[in-house]
Design a protein around this motif. Structure first.
Motif: not given
Length: 155
Positions: A41-63
């Motif tokens: 998305g960053k490379r293509k210049g596509k930053r697109e907000p959204f309001t409806k979200a699925g189950e969140p993911i803990r930041l510690s998983v990405m860390e």
């Protein structure tokens, strides 16, 4: 955002995220899909907000992923190079939102590729996107190189 230690998945892309991280998908986990999608998305210049979200993911998983925590920070920093305070502890929610929106934009792009290919060969689609990124120069200034130059750093 509502979650201090989590980031959201766009609900519109739950099926795509699941397919990309499923047994026949190119990624091992949903967090890997979102990391790839955010960079795309960053490379293509596509930053697109959204309001409806699925189950969140803990930041510690990405860390827990190699360079996962750095990825979110780098995307936020290159979003506005004139605002180094984006890395302040009190602005984590902004960094998370930027990451989420670029991930959504990347997922929209991937879904477009899936739709235009008429198939669901996700491995081939992702491989093509990676090869395209590696072989096609970005027409915009390379943000990381620009940051390094501004900071007088050398690779």
């Amino acid at each position: 955002m509502g979650y201090e230690d989590r980031f959201r998945r766009p609900a519109a892309h739950e099926d795509l995220i699941g397919a990309l991280s499923g047994k026949d998908g190119p990624f091992n986990a949903m967090v890997d899909v979102l990391m790839f999608a955010a960079m795309l998305g960053k490379r293509k210049g596509k930053r697109e907000p959204f309001t409806k979200a699925g189950e969140p993911i803990r930041l510690s998983v990405m860390e827990g992923r190699q360079y996962g925590d750095v990825l979110m920070d780098m995307i936020a920093v290159v979003e506005d190079t004139a605002d180094p305070k984006i890395l302040a502890d009190g602005r984590q929610d902004e960094r998370v939102r930027i990451f989420e929106e670029y991930a959504n934009g990347g997922l929209n792009f991937i879904q477009g590729e899936v739709n235009s290919s008429g198939g669901k060969d996700y491995v081939s689609i992702v491989s093509t996107l990676v090869m395209d990124a590696l072989t096609t120069p970005d027409e915009r200034q390379n943000d990381v190189s620009e940051l390094m130059q501004v900071a007088s750093l050398d690779w």
